[in-house]
Design a protein around this motif. Structure first.
Motif, PDB file in Angstrom:
ATOM      1  N   MET A   1      62.501-121.462 -24.330  1.00 34.03           N
ATOM      2  CA  MET A   1      62.116-120.665 -25.382  1.00 34.03           C
ATOM      3  C   MET A   1      62.760-121.071 -26.629  1.00 34.03           C
ATOM      4  SD  MET A   1      60.615-117.014 -24.857  1.00 34.03           S
ATOM      5  CE  MET A   1      60.832-116.328 -23.089  1.00 34.03           C
ATOM      6  N   SER A   2      62.287-120.967 -27.608  1.00 32.69           N
ATOM      7  CA  SER A   2      63.064-121.377 -28.980  1.00 32.69           C
ATOM      8  C   SER A   2      63.607-120.007 -29.480  1.00 32.69           C
ATOM      9  CB  SER A   2      61.734-121.622 -30.006  1.00 32.69           C
ATOM     10  OG  SER A   2      61.117-120.743 -30.403  1.00 32.69           O
ATOM     11  N   HIS A   3      64.320-120.006 -30.304  1.00 32.17           N
ATOM     12  CA  HIS A   3      64.971-118.877 -31.036  1.00 32.17           C
ATOM     13  C   HIS A   3      64.193-117.879 -31.675  1.00 32.17           C
ATOM     14  CE1 HIS A   3      68.320-116.795 -32.589  1.00 32.17           C
ATOM     15  NE2 HIS A   3      67.688-116.719 -33.864  1.00 32.17           N
ATOM     16  N   ILE A   4      62.877-118.499 -32.144  1.00 27.12           N
ATOM     17  CA  ILE A   4      62.151-117.397 -32.824  1.00 27.12           C
ATOM     18  C   ILE A   4      61.473-116.474 -31.779  1.00 27.12           C
ATOM     19  CG2 ILE A   4      59.942-117.426 -34.109  1.00 27.12           C
ATOM     20  CD1 ILE A   4      60.995-119.739 -35.832  1.00 27.12           C
ATOM     21  N   LEU A   5      60.774-117.297 -30.501  1.00 28.07           N
ATOM     22  CA  LEU A   5      60.044-116.729 -29.489  1.00 28.07           C
ATOM     23  C   LEU A   5      61.101-115.550 -28.824  1.00 28.07           C
ATOM     24  CD1 LEU A   5      57.910-119.577 -28.079  1.00 28.07           C
ATOM     25  CD2 LEU A   5      57.358-117.526 -29.474  1.00 28.07           C
ATOM     26  N   GLN A   6      62.415-116.115 -28.666  1.00 32.02           N
ATOM     27  CA  GLN A   6      63.300-115.014 -28.117  1.00 32.02           C
ATOM     28  C   GLN A   6      63.516-113.797 -28.878  1.00 32.02           C
ATOM     29  OE1 GLN A   6      66.855-117.342 -27.674  1.00 32.02           O
ATOM     30  NE2 GLN A   6      66.105-118.206 -25.422  1.00 32.02           N
ATOM     31  N   ARG A   7      63.573-113.856 -30.156  1.00 34.34           N
ATOM     32  CA  ARG A   7      63.818-112.983 -31.267  1.00 34.34           C
ATOM     33  C   ARG A   7      62.533-111.915 -31.087  1.00 34.34           C
ATOM     34  NH1 ARG A   7      64.759-114.350 -36.983  1.00 34.34           N
ATOM     35  NH2 ARG A   7      66.548-115.179 -36.145  1.00 34.34           N
ATOM     36  N   TRP A   8      61.308-112.403 -30.985  1.00 39.99           N
ATOM     37  CA  TRP A   8      60.004-111.707 -31.044  1.00 39.99           C
ATOM     38  C   TRP A   8      59.970-111.071 -29.471  1.00 39.99           C
ATOM     39  CZ3 TRP A   8      56.494-110.263 -34.363  1.00 39.99           C
ATOM     40  CH2 TRP A   8      56.603-110.556 -35.813  1.00 39.99           C
ATOM     41  N   TRP A   9      60.333-111.794 -28.525  1.00 45.78           N
ATOM     42  CA  TRP A   9      60.353-111.148 -27.168  1.00 45.78           C
ATOM     43  C   TRP A   9      61.424-110.036 -27.193  1.00 45.78           C
ATOM     44  CZ3 TRP A   9      57.225-110.867 -23.266  1.00 45.78           C
ATOM     45  CH2 TRP A   9      57.869-110.221 -21.791  1.00 45.78           C
ATOM     46  N   LYS A  10      62.563-110.268 -27.777  1.00 48.51           N
ATOM     47  CA  LYS A  10      63.578-109.084 -27.547  1.00 48.51           C
ATOM     48  C   LYS A  10      63.119-107.948 -28.476  1.00 48.51           C
ATOM     49  CE  LYS A  10      68.593-108.463 -28.061  1.00 48.51           C
ATOM     50  NZ  LYS A  10      69.831-108.943 -28.379  1.00 48.51           N
ATOM     51  N   THR A  11      62.391-108.219 -29.547  1.00 45.54           N
ATOM     52  CA  THR A  11      61.844-107.093 -30.145  1.00 45.54           C
ATOM     53  C   THR A  11      60.856-106.449 -29.538  1.00 45.54           C
ATOM     54  OG1 THR A  11      62.407-108.359 -32.194  1.00 45.54           O
ATOM     55  CG2 THR A  11      60.694-106.517 -32.495  1.00 45.54           C
ATOM     56  N   LEU A  12      59.810-107.006 -28.890  1.00 50.38           N
ATOM     57  CA  LEU A  12      58.825-106.499 -28.078  1.00 50.38           C
ATOM     58  C   LEU A  12      59.370-105.534 -26.901  1.00 50.38           C
ATOM     59  CD1 LEU A  12      55.971-106.097 -27.332  1.00 50.38           C
ATOM     60  CD2 LEU A  12      56.117-108.429 -25.625  1.00 50.38           C
ATOM     61  N   LEU A  13      60.405-106.235 -26.351  1.00 40.46           N
ATOM     62  CA  LEU A  13      60.915-105.382 -25.076  1.00 40.46           C
ATOM     63  C   LEU A  13      61.421-103.965 -25.721  1.00 40.46           C
ATOM     64  CD1 LEU A  13      62.767-107.983 -22.968  1.00 40.46           C
ATOM     65  CD2 LEU A  13      60.563-106.730 -22.592  1.00 40.46           C
ATOM     66  N   GLY A  14      62.414-104.027 -26.931  1.00 36.50           N
ATOM     67  CA  GLY A  14      62.873-102.948 -27.497  1.00 36.50           C
ATOM     68  C   GLY A  14      61.738-101.958 -27.995  1.00 36.50           C
ATOM     69  N   VAL A  15      60.636-102.589 -28.562  1.00 38.69           N
ATOM     70  CA  VAL A  15      59.477-101.418 -28.889  1.00 38.69           C
ATOM     71  C   VAL A  15      58.882-100.763 -27.793  1.00 38.69           C
ATOM     72  CG1 VAL A  15      57.249-101.411 -30.276  1.00 38.69           C
ATOM     73  CG2 VAL A  15      59.073-102.769 -31.079  1.00 38.69           C
ATOM     74  N   LEU A  16      58.576-101.433 -26.650  1.00 30.17           N
ATOM     75  CA  LEU A  16      58.054-101.159 -25.371  1.00 30.17           C
ATOM     76  C   LEU A  16      58.858-100.102 -24.692  1.00 30.17           C
ATOM     77  CD1 LEU A  16      56.433-104.214 -23.663  1.00 30.17           C
ATOM     78  CD2 LEU A  16      55.462-102.160 -24.486  1.00 30.17           C
ATOM     79  N   SER A  17      60.416-100.344 -24.641  1.00 30.09           N
ATOM     80  CA  SER A  17      61.120 -99.183 -23.805  1.00 30.09           C
ATOM     81  C   SER A  17      61.196 -97.945 -24.963  1.00 30.09           C
ATOM     82  CB  SER A  17      62.451 -99.767 -23.774  1.00 30.09           C
ATOM     83  OG  SER A  17      63.087-100.302 -24.968  1.00 30.09           O
ATOM     84  N   GLY A  18      61.271 -98.132 -26.347  1.00 27.83           N
ATOM     85  CA  GLY A  18      61.243 -97.168 -27.294  1.00 27.83           C
ATOM     86  C   GLY A  18      59.731 -96.463 -27.228  1.00 27.83           C
ATOM     87  N   PHE A  19      58.592 -97.052 -27.092  1.00 20.91           N
ATOM     88  CA  PHE A  19      57.381 -96.474 -26.837  1.00 20.91           C
ATOM     89  C   PHE A  19      57.485 -95.507 -25.742  1.00 20.91           C
ATOM     90  CE2 PHE A  19      52.881 -96.681 -25.749  1.00 20.91           C
ATOM     91  CZ  PHE A  19      52.366 -96.397 -27.308  1.00 20.91           C
ATOM     92  N   PHE A  20      58.154 -96.192 -24.569  1.00 24.04           N
ATOM     93  CA  PHE A  20      57.906 -95.383 -23.408  1.00 24.04           C
ATOM     94  C   PHE A  20      59.220 -94.284 -23.131  1.00 24.04           C
ATOM     95  CE2 PHE A  20      55.352 -98.698 -22.154  1.00 24.04           C
ATOM     96  CZ  PHE A  20      53.901 -98.105 -21.682  1.00 24.04           C
ATOM     97  N   GLY A  21      60.067 -94.316 -24.329  1.00 26.09           N
ATOM     98  CA  GLY A  21      61.133 -93.265 -24.447  1.00 26.09           C
ATOM     99  C   GLY A  21      62.166 -93.526 -23.306  1.00 26.09           C
ATOM    100  N   VAL A  22      62.365 -94.935 -22.902  1.00 28.17           N
ATOM    101  CA  VAL A  22      63.587 -95.017 -21.888  1.00 28.17           C
ATOM    102  C   VAL A  22      64.583 -96.045 -22.342  1.00 28.17           C
ATOM    103  CG1 VAL A  22      61.933 -94.974 -19.991  1.00 28.17           C
ATOM    104  CG2 VAL A  22      62.217 -97.116 -21.148  1.00 28.17           C
ATOM    105  N   GLN A  23      64.641 -96.156 -23.791  1.00 30.56           N
ATOM    106  CA  GLN A  23      65.646 -97.059 -24.348  1.00 30.56           C
ATOM    107  C   GLN A  23      66.866 -96.510 -24.700  1.00 30.56           C
ATOM    108  OE1 GLN A  23      64.827 -98.578 -28.296  1.00 30.56           O
ATOM    109  NE2 GLN A  23      65.664-100.427 -27.848  1.00 30.56           N
ATOM    110  N   SER A  24      68.007 -97.040 -24.198  1.00 30.21           N
ATOM    111  CA  SER A  24      69.284 -96.558 -24.337  1.00 30.21           C
ATOM    112  C   SER A  24      69.798 -96.400 -25.832  1.00 30.21           C
ATOM    113  CB  SER A  24      70.450 -97.187 -23.461  1.00 30.21           C
ATOM    114  OG  SER A  24      70.632 -98.590 -23.929  1.00 30.21           O
ATOM    115  N   GLU A  25      70.784 -95.653 -26.307  1.00 32.81           N
ATOM    116  CA  GLU A  25      71.397 -95.528 -27.535  1.00 32.81           C
ATOM    117  C   GLU A  25      72.003 -97.072 -28.058  1.00 32.81           C
ATOM    118  OE1 GLU A  25      72.021 -94.041 -31.179  1.00 32.81           O
ATOM    119  OE2 GLU A  25      70.662 -93.211 -29.609  1.00 32.81           O
ATOM    120  N   GLN A  26      72.662 -97.512 -26.883  1.00 35.81           N
ATOM    121  CA  GLN A  26      73.101 -98.789 -27.406  1.00 35.81           C
ATOM    122  C   GLN A  26      72.291 -99.979 -27.710  1.00 35.81           C
ATOM    123  OE1 GLN A  26      75.761-100.259 -23.945  1.00 35.81           O
ATOM    124  NE2 GLN A  26      76.288-102.020 -24.929  1.00 35.81           N
ATOM    125  N   ARG A  27      71.222-100.038 -26.637  1.00 39.33           N
ATOM    126  CA  ARG A  27      70.201-101.031 -26.935  1.00 39.33           C
ATOM    127  C   ARG A  27      69.557-100.727 -28.437  1.00 39.33           C
ATOM    128  NH1 ARG A  27      68.043-105.805 -26.344  1.00 39.33           N
ATOM    129  NH2 ARG A  27      65.821-105.430 -26.125  1.00 39.33           N
TER     130      ARG A  27
END
Length: 68
Positions: A1-27
């Motif tokens: 994956m290119s750097h741009i896709l990795q950044r979007w993927w990481k952001t998507l995972l962050g938003v999903l985990s925040g959306f469901f309320g399971v994201q850690s404070e460190q993350r």
């Protein structure tokens, strides 16, 4: 994956985990240090639209089962 896709993927995972309320404070802190605000806004809006669409489909399905 290119750097741009990795950044979007990481952001998507962050938003999903925040959306469901399971994201850690460190993350969450890592996301806001490394991520770009526009990525969070775009993905958040897309996720909200999918959620609304899913709720509409769910309500229509429930109404069709009830005979309304």
């Amino acid at each position: 994956m290119s750097h741009i896709l990795q950044r979007w993927w990481k952001t998507l995972l962050g938003v999903l985990s925040g959306f469901f309320g399971v994201q850690s404070e460190q993350r969450r802190e890592e996301d806001f240090k490394e991520g770009r605000a526009i990525h969070f806004v775009v993905i958040g809006l897309v996720m909200a639209a999918f959620f609304v669409f899913f709720v509409i489909l769910l309500v229509r399905w429930a109404l069709s089962l009830s005979g309304a």
